[in-house]
Design a protein around this motif. Sequence first.
Motif, PDB file in Angstrom:
ATOM      1  N   ARG A 189      83.343  16.957   0.069  1.00  8.67           N
ATOM      2  CA  ARG A 189      84.165  17.839  -0.781  1.00  8.67           C
ATOM      3  C   ARG A 189      85.580  17.984  -0.219  1.00  8.67           C
ATOM      4  O   ARG A 189      86.467  18.480  -0.900  1.00  8.67           O
ATOM      5  N   LEU A 190      85.806  17.593   1.038  1.00 14.08           N
ATOM      6  CA  LEU A 190      87.077  17.846   1.718  1.00 14.08           C
ATOM      7  C   LEU A 190      88.240  17.179   0.999  1.00 14.08           C
ATOM      8  O   LEU A 190      88.225  15.963   0.757  1.00 14.08           O
ATOM      9  N   GLY A 191      89.251  17.986   0.658  1.00 13.20           N
ATOM     10  CA  GLY A 191      90.448  17.468  -0.003  1.00 13.20           C
ATOM     11  C   GLY A 191      91.641  17.443   0.930  1.00 13.20           C
ATOM     12  O   GLY A 191      91.515  17.612   2.152  1.00 13.20           O
ATOM     13  N   TYR A 192      92.821  17.249   0.369  1.00 12.50           N
ATOM     14  CA  TYR A 192      94.052  17.176   1.159  1.00 12.50           C
ATOM     15  C   TYR A 192      94.428  18.552   1.713  1.00 12.50           C
ATOM     16  O   TYR A 192      94.201  19.582   1.074  1.00 12.50           O
ATOM     17  N   LEU A 226      88.046  20.194  -2.673  1.00 12.41           N
ATOM     18  CA  LEU A 226      88.668  21.407  -2.132  1.00 12.41           C
ATOM     19  C   LEU A 226      89.955  21.053  -1.399  1.00 12.41           C
ATOM     20  O   LEU A 226      89.940  20.631  -0.240  1.00 12.41           O
ATOM     21  N   ASN A 227      91.094  21.218  -2.094  1.00  9.33           N
ATOM     22  CA  ASN A 227      92.410  20.996  -1.510  1.00  9.33           C
ATOM     23  C   ASN A 227      93.002  22.309  -1.008  1.00  9.33           C
ATOM     24  O   ASN A 227      92.677  23.386  -1.527  1.00  9.33           O
ATOM     25  N   ASP A 228      93.863  22.232   0.004  1.00  7.91           N
ATOM     26  CA  ASP A 228      94.572  23.412   0.535  1.00  7.91           C
ATOM     27  C   ASP A 228      93.609  24.561   0.841  1.00  7.91           C
ATOM     28  O   ASP A 228      93.904  25.724   0.551  1.00  7.91           O
ATOM     29  N   SER A 229      92.483  24.223   1.424  1.00  8.80           N
ATOM     30  CA  SER A 229      91.437  25.222   1.648  1.00  8.80           C
ATOM     31  C   SER A 229      90.936  25.188   3.080  1.00  8.80           C
ATOM     32  O   SER A 229      90.963  24.152   3.746  1.00  8.80           O
ATOM     33  N   PHE A 230      90.482  26.347   3.542  1.00  5.74           N
ATOM     34  CA  PHE A 230      89.744  26.447   4.801  1.00  5.74           C
ATOM     35  C   PHE A 230      88.302  26.735   4.400  1.00  5.74           C
ATOM     36  O   PHE A 230      88.000  27.789   3.860  1.00  5.74           O
ATOM     37  N   VAL A 231      87.418  25.764   4.646  1.00  5.62           N
ATOM     38  CA  VAL A 231      86.048  25.844   4.161  1.00  5.62           C
ATOM     39  C   VAL A 231      85.099  26.036   5.337  1.00  5.62           C
ATOM     40  O   VAL A 231      85.181  25.309   6.336  1.00  5.62           O
ATOM     41  N   ILE A 232      84.198  27.006   5.233  1.00  5.11           N
ATOM     42  CA  ILE A 232      83.206  27.262   6.279  1.00  5.11           C
ATOM     43  C   ILE A 232      81.811  27.141   5.668  1.00  5.11           C
ATOM     44  O   ILE A 232      81.512  27.771   4.651  1.00  5.11           O
ATOM     45  N   LEU A 233      80.978  26.319   6.297  1.00  7.00           N
ATOM     46  CA  LEU A 233      79.567  26.238   5.922  1.00  7.00           C
ATOM     47  C   LEU A 233      78.754  26.855   7.043  1.00  7.00           C
ATOM     48  O   LEU A 233      78.714  26.328   8.151  1.00  7.00           O
ATOM     49  N   ASP A 234      78.119  27.982   6.760  1.00  4.19           N
ATOM     50  CA  ASP A 234      77.335  28.709   7.764  1.00  4.19           C
ATOM     51  C   ASP A 234      75.847  28.361   7.623  1.00  4.19           C
ATOM     52  O   ASP A 234      75.397  27.940   6.558  1.00  4.19           O
ATOM     53  N   GLU A 235      75.086  28.544   8.704  1.00  3.20           N
ATOM     54  CA  GLU A 235      73.646  28.256   8.719  1.00  3.20           C
ATOM     55  C   GLU A 235      73.367  26.823   8.253  1.00  3.20           C
ATOM     56  O   GLU A 235      72.424  26.565   7.490  1.00  3.20           O
TER      57      GLU A 235
END
Length: 357
Positions: free
Chosen positions: A261-264, A237-246
Amino acid sequence: MRNSATVPAPAVSPTSAKVDVRDNATTLALCGNQNENLKLMERRLGVRVGQRGTELHLSGPADAVAFAVRLVENLEEIIRAGRPVYREDVEQAIKVLGRGAESLQEVMLGSVLKSSGNRQISPKSIAQKRYVDIIRGHDIVFGIGPAGTGKTYLAMAMAVSFLQERKVKRIVLARPAVEAGEKLGFLPGDLAEKVNPYLRPLYDALHDMMAIERAQQLIDQGVVEVAPLAFMRGRTLNDSFVILDEAQNTTVEQMKMFLTRLGYNSKTVITGDVTQVDLPVGKMSGLHHARSILKGIEGIGIAEFTEVDVVRHPLVQEVIRAYDRFDAAQQAARELAKEVAPAIVPVEQLEPDSSIA
C-alpha cells in the motif's frame, strides 16, 4: 562532564562518596517527589543515599557507590539540559548505564514529541534510541519485541511529530481484528462500532500524545484514520505515516497486501511480538515471514527488542523472563523425550524367532 566532589581514592576503593548538585532546583528535580528517585536508587543499587542541602551522600559497596555517582552525575546533566526526570526515567537510566552506555545524553535527550500534558516523549533505552533513528532513516520499519518495549508508542509519537512538522499530511493506524484467545461473540452497532474494541489501544496512545478534543477533530477531518487492516486493501497511501500494530496476527497474504500500500512520501512502521500470535494453529504469522524474507533490503529497517528493553513496571520484565524460561524448559523436555523414546518397529519387520518350532 563536571568534576563531582568525591572522597579522594585511597589505596582501597572507597565505600562512600559525595556529589554536590550546587543548586536547589536541580537537587529537587533529581530527588523527585518525596525523594522517590533517591529511594529507587537505594533499592536498585544497594546503596544508602542521604541528602544535605544540595549535597548527596552515597555509601555502600565500592562498585555500587561508583555506579551511583555516575548515575547521579548523568541525571543531573539531563535535568540541566531541560528534561525532567521521573521515577521511571531513573529506572531506565540504571538499565542504560548498566548496559555499557557512556552517558544518558546520547539516549534520553533525543526528544521525539511533547505530549498534550507538556511532557517530553523521548527514548528510554539504547534499543528505543536505535528504533527512533531507524524510523527517521527508513521508509519501512519493523519494530519486533515483547510487550512494554514502547514499539507502538514511539511509532505513534513519531507519526504525530511528522504530522506537526508537515512532513506528512495524514496518519493511518491499522490493526488486524483478531481476538486474543477469547471469543467476543456478537458485537452490536455499525461496522465502526464493531471494530472499535480491536483499535482501542491505538486510540489510547493517540490520546496520550494530544488532547482528546484535538485528536477527535483530526479523526473527524480524516487527517488521522484508525481502521482495521481489512480496510487497507485496494488503497495507495501517499504523504502518510502508516502504523500497523499487532502485526504478528497478520497472515502472510495480509502482510504482503499491507506492505504494497506504500505510496510516495510515506513511511510505514510495523510493530508486533512474534511470541504472541493469536492466529489459528497452522497459520504462519505474516510478521515472522516478512522479517525472514525482507532482511537486508535497502530502505527497510528492522529494530529488535528484548525483555531488558521493557519500560513498563519492572515486574513486567520479570514476567516475560519467567515465561521465556518456561518455554525453553518445555522445548528442552520435548527434545529429550524424542531422544529417549524407544524405537517402535512395525510387527511385519520383526524377524521370526528360529527357536520356535
